[in-house]
Design a protein around this motif. Structure first.
Motif, PDB file in Angstrom:
ATOM      1  N   ALA A 268     -27.640  11.163  59.342  1.00  0.00           N
ATOM      2  CA  ALA A 268     -27.728  12.619  59.451  1.00  0.00           C
ATOM      3  C   ALA A 268     -29.148  13.055  59.820  1.00  0.00           C
ATOM      4  N   ALA A 269     -30.134  12.409  59.199  1.00  0.00           N
ATOM      5  CA  ALA A 269     -31.533  12.765  59.475  1.00  0.00           C
ATOM      6  C   ALA A 269     -31.893  12.496  60.932  1.00  0.00           C
ATOM      7  N   GLN A 270     -31.260  11.499  61.538  1.00  0.00           N
ATOM      8  CA  GLN A 270     -31.557  11.136  62.925  1.00  0.00           C
ATOM      9  C   GLN A 270     -30.569  11.749  63.913  1.00  0.00           C
ATOM     10  N   GLY A 271     -29.600  12.520  63.400  1.00  0.00           N
ATOM     11  CA  GLY A 271     -28.629  13.142  64.266  1.00  0.00           C
ATOM     12  C   GLY A 271     -27.747  12.159  65.000  1.00  0.00           C
ATOM     13  N   GLN A 272     -27.394  11.052  64.333  1.00  0.00           N
ATOM     14  CA  GLN A 272     -26.610   9.999  64.970  1.00  0.00           C
ATOM     15  C   GLN A 272     -25.269   9.808  64.264  1.00  0.00           C
ATOM     16  N   GLY A 291     -16.358   8.776  51.431  1.00  0.00           N
ATOM     17  CA  GLY A 291     -16.509   9.152  50.022  1.00  0.00           C
ATOM     18  C   GLY A 291     -17.789   9.913  49.757  1.00  0.00           C
ATOM     19  N   ILE A 292     -18.678   9.989  50.752  1.00  0.00           N
ATOM     20  CA  ILE A 292     -19.953  10.681  50.605  1.00  0.00           C
ATOM     21  C   ILE A 292     -19.840  12.090  51.168  1.00  0.00           C
ATOM     22  N   ALA A 293     -20.223  13.087  50.385  1.00  0.00           N
ATOM     23  CA  ALA A 293     -20.218  14.472  50.856  1.00  0.00           C
ATOM     24  C   ALA A 293     -21.113  14.615  52.076  1.00  0.00           C
ATOM     25  N   GLY A 294     -20.619  15.289  53.095  1.00  0.00           N
ATOM     26  CA  GLY A 294     -21.395  15.478  54.314  1.00  0.00           C
ATOM     27  C   GLY A 294     -21.202  14.402  55.354  1.00  0.00           C
ATOM     28  N   SER A 295     -20.336  13.430  55.065  1.00  0.00           N
ATOM     29  CA  SER A 295     -20.150  12.311  55.999  1.00  0.00           C
ATOM     30  C   SER A 295     -19.509  12.743  57.316  1.00  0.00           C
ATOM     31  N   SER A 296     -18.819  13.906  57.330  1.00  0.00           N
ATOM     32  CA  SER A 296     -18.180  14.356  58.564  1.00  0.00           C
ATOM     33  C   SER A 296     -19.192  14.610  59.672  1.00  0.00           C
ATOM     34  N   ALA A 297     -20.445  14.818  59.306  1.00  0.00           N
ATOM     35  CA  ALA A 297     -21.478  15.045  60.319  1.00  0.00           C
ATOM     36  C   ALA A 297     -21.851  13.774  61.063  1.00  0.00           C
ATOM     37  N   VAL A 298     -21.545  12.622  60.464  1.00  0.00           N
ATOM     38  CA  VAL A 298     -21.972  11.359  61.075  1.00  0.00           C
ATOM     39  C   VAL A 298     -20.811  10.410  61.365  1.00  0.00           C
TER      40      VAL A 298
END
Length: 421
Positions: A268-272, A291-298
């Motif tokens: 997420a920090a690297q936008g990848q 299982g990690i919150a926010g995983s949809s971004a990556v």
């Protein structure tokens, strides 16, 4: 002086093996936040006589007794009745407990029945501990100059009750509890015994007042540095840095961080983005990530291609490659990764194909053989591991190794993992 804390667990299901005791480990973790550790743990079945004997014996030797289980609404829940016999008092309907149960039922639009009402039938004179997560109230009292806490067996109910009520009560009662501080490092790829040998070898001047401990949880190992005096606490930061230098990239982070969590954060920090192609792990890698919150971004897509046909149809593995090399091979796992990258448009991929067993092995590819591929389209790496574990352990280790290898790649870590051949 530290109070002596004992644990008493009850339930036939604990002794039969139908339920694995995780509550005592949870209690030990929470007690450790006060610098306390259980001195004894006793488990008994749902037997009145045994409960009475153990309550009397343990309270004669302990300052604090935490009892877990036996507060439910069924006939085999006998903790309250046993305590009444120990205290020499009658059972009576506790109005505070009854009000909590009524409120719990009302919030769920659930009619209270006699079984629920039984949970309010408690020894005369006990103090109620609110259960913020369930129907069974906890309670506490003193016997033989020992502070006794009674808690439900449901883990999330116990955890909340311990944090909100039991630990503060212990702190209030025992003002001589010595301060302590613990620094935790999460490590992957080195076992407990190897860790201890490595640290003792490379940090020969380990300070005597800093306790070194280990705890294996899933595929990670937690290295704990505990100081119980101010002088020892002042050494923790420097000592933790020395541990990191010795263990290198096998240290994935501090606190309670998990591999999947760290990987999602880094991507997420690297936008990848990342995709997975799984055979022998059956979607376990993707499950860890999502299982990690926010995983949809990556993470946009993962592919579980268990059969050869699905490897061909879903991620374009060539039939000729499968025929020539077999599904568990460097060539196939590389094509799985490339196919997943092409289908998903992700920046990174990890692919696994192996023989989890107990059957399916051969002389040249025995059970426990696995190929992993990871990287991006311009730089794809592969490795063959031999992990002769039982099926579930094999799958969990492969899933964590896949996450670890991508973590290392994203962070440009060149150091070779300890689990490589």
């Amino acid at each position: 002086m530290q109070p002596k804390v004992f644990l008493l667990l009850t339930g036939d299901e604990l002794l039969s093996g139908d339920v694995v005791d995780s509550n005592s480990a949870m209690l030990a973790d929470q007690l450790a936040t006060l610098g306390l550790r259980p001195g004894k743990k006793v488990t008994v079945g749902d037997d009145m006589a045994d409960l009475v004997i153990e309550m009397n014996a343990l309270t004669e030797a302990a300052d604090v007794l935490i009892m877990n289980g036996g507060l439910g609404p069924t006939e085999d829940d006998k903790t309250a009745q046993a305590l009444a016999e120990v205290l020499g008092v009658e059972l009576e309907e506790n109005p505070i407990a009854l009000a909590q149960i009524e409120q719990w039922c009302a919030q769920r639009n659930y009619p209270m029945n006699p079984a629920n009402q039984k949970q309010a039938l408690l020894p005369k004179g006990v103090n109620i501990i609110e259960n913020t997560r369930g129907s069974a109230p906890g309670f506490y009292c003193e016997h033989n100059q020992c502070l006794m806490f009674f808690t439900p067996g449901v883990p999330h109910e116990l955890k909340a009750m311990t944090e909100l009520a039991i630990l503060p009560a212990i702190q209030q009662q025992f003002t001589t509890i010595e301060p302590h501080s613990t620094k935790r490092l999460q490590v992957f790829g080195i076992g407990e015994s190897s860790l201890q040998l490595k640290l003792r070898k490379h940090i020969a001047d380990w300070p005597e007042d800093v306790e070194l401990g280990f705890r294996a949880a899933s595929a990670q190992v937690e290295v704990k540095l505990t100081a119980r005096t101010q002088a020892a606490e002042n050494k923790l930061d420097d000592l933790a840095q020395r541990v990191k230098q010795v263990l290198g990239a096998h240290v994935i982070g501090e606190g309670s961080v998990q591999l999947a969590q760290l990987l999602v954060e880094q991507l997420a920090a690297q936008g990848q983005t990342l995709t997975t192609a799984e055979s022998c792990t059956g979607g376990l890698i993707a499950s860890r990530i999502t299982g990690i919150a926010g995983s949809s971004a990556v993470f946009g897509a993962g592919f579980v291609t268990y059969s050869n046909e699905m490897k061909q149809q879903m991620i374009a593995v060539q039939e000729s490659t499968l025929a020539e090399h077999g599904a568990v091979s460097e060539a196939v796992v590389a094509e799985m990764a490339r196919g997943a990258l092409a289908k998903s448009g992700s920046d990174w991929a990890v692919a696994v194909s192996g023989i989890a067993g107990p059957g399916g092995g051969s002389d040249d590819k025995p059970v426990g053989t696995v190929w992993l591929a990871w990287g991006h389209s311009q730089n794809l790496k592969t490795v063959k591991l031999f992990l002769p574990f039982e099926r579930k352990r094999f799958q969990h280790f492969v899933a964590n190794a896949a996450l670890d290898l991508i973590r290392r790649e994203v962070l440009n870590i060149e150091e070779k993992p300890n689990y490589f051949p």
